[in-house]
Design a protein around this motif. Sequence first.
Motif, PDB file in Angstrom:
ATOM      1  N   LYS A 163      -7.651   4.683   3.751  1.00  0.00           N
ATOM      2  CA  LYS A 163      -8.255   3.542   4.461  1.00  0.00           C
ATOM      3  C   LYS A 163      -8.424   3.836   5.944  1.00  0.00           C
ATOM      4  O   LYS A 163      -9.440   3.498   6.551  1.00  0.00           O
ATOM      5  CB  LYS A 163      -7.356   2.305   4.277  1.00  0.00           C
ATOM      6  N   GLU A 185      -0.804   7.259   0.440  1.00  0.00           N
ATOM      7  CA  GLU A 185      -2.134   7.825   0.223  1.00  0.00           C
ATOM      8  C   GLU A 185      -3.219   6.777   0.477  1.00  0.00           C
ATOM      9  O   GLU A 185      -4.252   7.068   1.103  1.00  0.00           O
ATOM     10  CB  GLU A 185      -2.234   8.357  -1.213  1.00  0.00           C
ATOM     11  N   GLU A 186      -2.997   5.545   0.007  1.00  0.00           N
ATOM     12  CA  GLU A 186      -3.985   4.481   0.259  1.00  0.00           C
ATOM     13  C   GLU A 186      -4.125   4.193   1.744  1.00  0.00           C
ATOM     14  O   GLU A 186      -5.215   3.934   2.254  1.00  0.00           O
ATOM     15  CB  GLU A 186      -3.568   3.218  -0.496  1.00  0.00           C
ATOM     16  N   LYS A 187      -3.000   4.229   2.451  1.00  0.00           N
ATOM     17  CA  LYS A 187      -3.068   4.010   3.912  1.00  0.00           C
ATOM     18  C   LYS A 187      -3.905   5.095   4.581  1.00  0.00           C
ATOM     19  O   LYS A 187      -4.769   4.814   5.426  1.00  0.00           O
ATOM     20  CB  LYS A 187      -1.661   4.009   4.492  1.00  0.00           C
ATOM     21  N   LEU A 239       0.842  -1.198   0.000  1.00  0.00           N
ATOM     22  CA  LEU A 239       0.000   0.000   0.000  1.00  0.00           C
ATOM     23  C   LEU A 239       0.872   1.240   0.000  1.00  0.00           C
ATOM     24  O   LEU A 239       1.885   1.308   0.723  1.00  0.00           O
ATOM     25  CB  LEU A 239      -0.931   0.002   1.218  1.00  0.00           C
ATOM     26  N   THR A 240       0.429   2.235  -0.751  1.00  0.00           N
ATOM     27  CA  THR A 240       1.119   3.519  -0.745  1.00  0.00           C
ATOM     28  C   THR A 240       0.652   4.336   0.449  1.00  0.00           C
ATOM     29  O   THR A 240      -0.300   3.985   1.150  1.00  0.00           O
ATOM     30  CB  THR A 240       0.836   4.270  -2.055  1.00  0.00           C
TER      31      THR A 240
END
Length: 868
Positions: A102, A97-99, A94-95
Amino acid sequence: MGKAAGKKKGKQAPGRSVPAKARAEVNNNPFEVKINKQKFNVLGKKTKHDVGLPGVSKSKAIRKRKETLLKEYQQRGKSSLFTDRRFGEYDRKLTSEEKMLKRFALERQRNVEKQNMFNLNEEEELTHYGQSLAAIEKLNDAVESDSDTEERGALSAELTAAHFGGGGGLLRKKAPSEQKDEELEKPKTRKELIEELIVKSKLEKRERQNQKEKTLELTERLDSDWRKIQTLLAHKTPKSERNAEVEKPKPDEYDKIVRELGFEMKAQPSERLKSEEELAKEEQERLQNLEAERLRRMRGGDDDKHMKRPAHVSADDLMDDFVLDKDDRLMLSYKDGAMNLPEDHDGEEEDHDGEEEDHDGEEEGMEDGSDQEEDDGSDEGSEESDASDNYTDLESDAGSDGQEDHTEVKTREKKNKSKEEIKADAEAAKSELPFTFAVPESYESFLSLLVGKSAEQQLVVLERVQKCNHPSLAEGNKAKLEKLFGFLLEYITDLAKKDSPDLPMIDKLVLPLYNLCKTFPEAAAACVRDALQDATESMNEMLKIRSRSAHPALHVLVYLKITGLLFPTSDFWHPVVTPAMILMSQILTQCPVSSLQGIAAGLFVCCMFTEYVSLSRRFIPELINYLLGILHLAVPNKQTQNYTLIPPFKPHGRHTELLVIQSKEDTDTWVKSKLLLSDLRCLGNKTETIHFKLNCVAVCLDLLQKCVKMYGPLPAFREIIQPIALLLREHLPMADYPEKLQALHSDILKEIETHTKKLYTPLVFEKQAPVPMKMFTPKIMPVLEYGKRQGCNKVERERKRLVHKHKREYKGAVREIRRDNQFLARVQLSEAMDRDAERKRKVKELFNSLSTQEGEWKALKKRKLKGK
């Protein structure tokens, strides 16, 4: 030339350098990348197919040890650890931004779940044309009034200024033309101005009334004109001109039923079920109130003091707390199109008055008397009060609920009573049973409660003792009621040991005994088990004395009967029933049969056995042997015997003809009846003795018939019943017995024949396995691997495979442990080297500072010497 080439290849020219990008391309040579392909995807299997350059696996192992083993080593001395629980912190796929997205979604979801747990769509607001539906449903709009004095709440500006502006608005500045006109006129005072305003308001009111009247006239005229032309539009004749009216059809049965269902009363919620503790508390309070009422009637002169008087009611009281105690409304129903009313509805009030008078009479004659122990004559008068005592505390709660409703009637009646009637009521109250009792602490106090009372009164006393001392009402009531069970069992024993035993009274006392056993099963089991043990010891002592009869006494038989009523008899093992069955077996096998009383006692024990095993169908050999011996006592000719007797019966002897009937004269007058235990003590003339013998034989045959039905399905039934069948066919003289016994005898033989004809073959294994059918599947031979595994069967190969796998895993685990130790040793060595280097650096700094100080001190010393 070769050396020069080698130098060029091994060493770069001093003036040229390879860029970093080119070095990265060289390191990431695609021809050197190692790829391990996986043929199949197995669910739940950990894959070890890595992709990378040579040596990458070693660097990955070192990096993995740094992330896991090194952190554990560094945190080995810490008492508290900080664990990072953020979502996706260690997920490299995961990048950032995705972290963050989420984490934000999870936080919002958690907040929404907490808020909406008890939220009933409160955040949503429905609107209509921009207005909230909740505000519209409140109906807060001003209602237009038809009053003449209101004009939708509007007031004229002059009136508002005059009344609410303090009059200042009337004296405002005006235009110059108006001022000139007013100068010609005389100025008006405040009173005149207010009068003018009143006249104006009246004129406006009158105009509004005239307008309203005109509107009403026009409306009525329009309605009358509409009625005239309405018939022309609809082309219908008015009702007044119609000659014949259309008859309505009568409702059929379906319509009647539908209307009746529509007028039926709806279901109403009932009160919740009360717990056992609440019921016990209410029952105790009710008994205490009845006892207080009885004591009040005993005192006689205190009636007026304790009488409930009506409270003062003010003239302004609205009676908001008035509640109907009884719903006298009738259910509306129809029958044949007409309203259905009960015929005796008119006389309900008269009947209700009569019930109140009857209830008063019952309360005056209720059982009461907590001062019974203090008054010596209460026991003598208890028998006389049996007829007047109706035991209202054991009936339904209807009497207690209506107690307050009859207080006014009581007051009117008791005011008219004379002193003699009050004295008679007090004497009647003294002779009644008390409503509250304390649990007796000893057996003597228990007897004082029951002695001198009838059977019904004793039951009432025991029930009131249990209700007033329920275990949930006080802490020590449980232990007291457990003692009460022992006292009651001992009292039953005393009744059975009397010369004339009171068996009906014992039968009635089983009910309170059962209630106590249901409440305290462990204590009841201990008491009954102790009583059975005492009976066993006494019977063993009697058996040691040969001169005395050893048949069980009446109280022992009562113990056995009570055990079967109080405890489950179908269990494989029970702490009370199992000792009772052992005692019964001992009675049937060891007690000698020397009298008709002993025969009757043994048959009673046989009946108890059949009751005990009626559900479990357990085989009792003592029962079959005893019935065989009883039938042997009825055989007159004992010379030829083809059956074997088991003690306590003997083939020949003194008491072997106890049931033999020598005369046939009295058999014709015999009527089959139950074998009562009370008949054991009083056997009269010869006719009664013969009838008693016939009853014993009849009971024995009935028990035998039950045993045949019970044990008939057993595989060994033929061997069990064979001696009894021989005795019934060949030795028992049934011609000398009545026809009923002969019919019973033939029925038993028929049932024995039907059960013995059924041959039950036991299930056994076959000696030879059945031959299987030929199958046409090809026979697959395993191909043996040549080498070190050659010459082994399948089991041995599987074992060797597992051994090899275990060895490989063991070596791998040892290798990983060795590498972990080497990694930790390198870490410890680096830490030690760092510590040594730091120590050397600090020592060097100290030496430098000391040398500097020494040089400064020497220079200072030289300057001082030069100065001197």
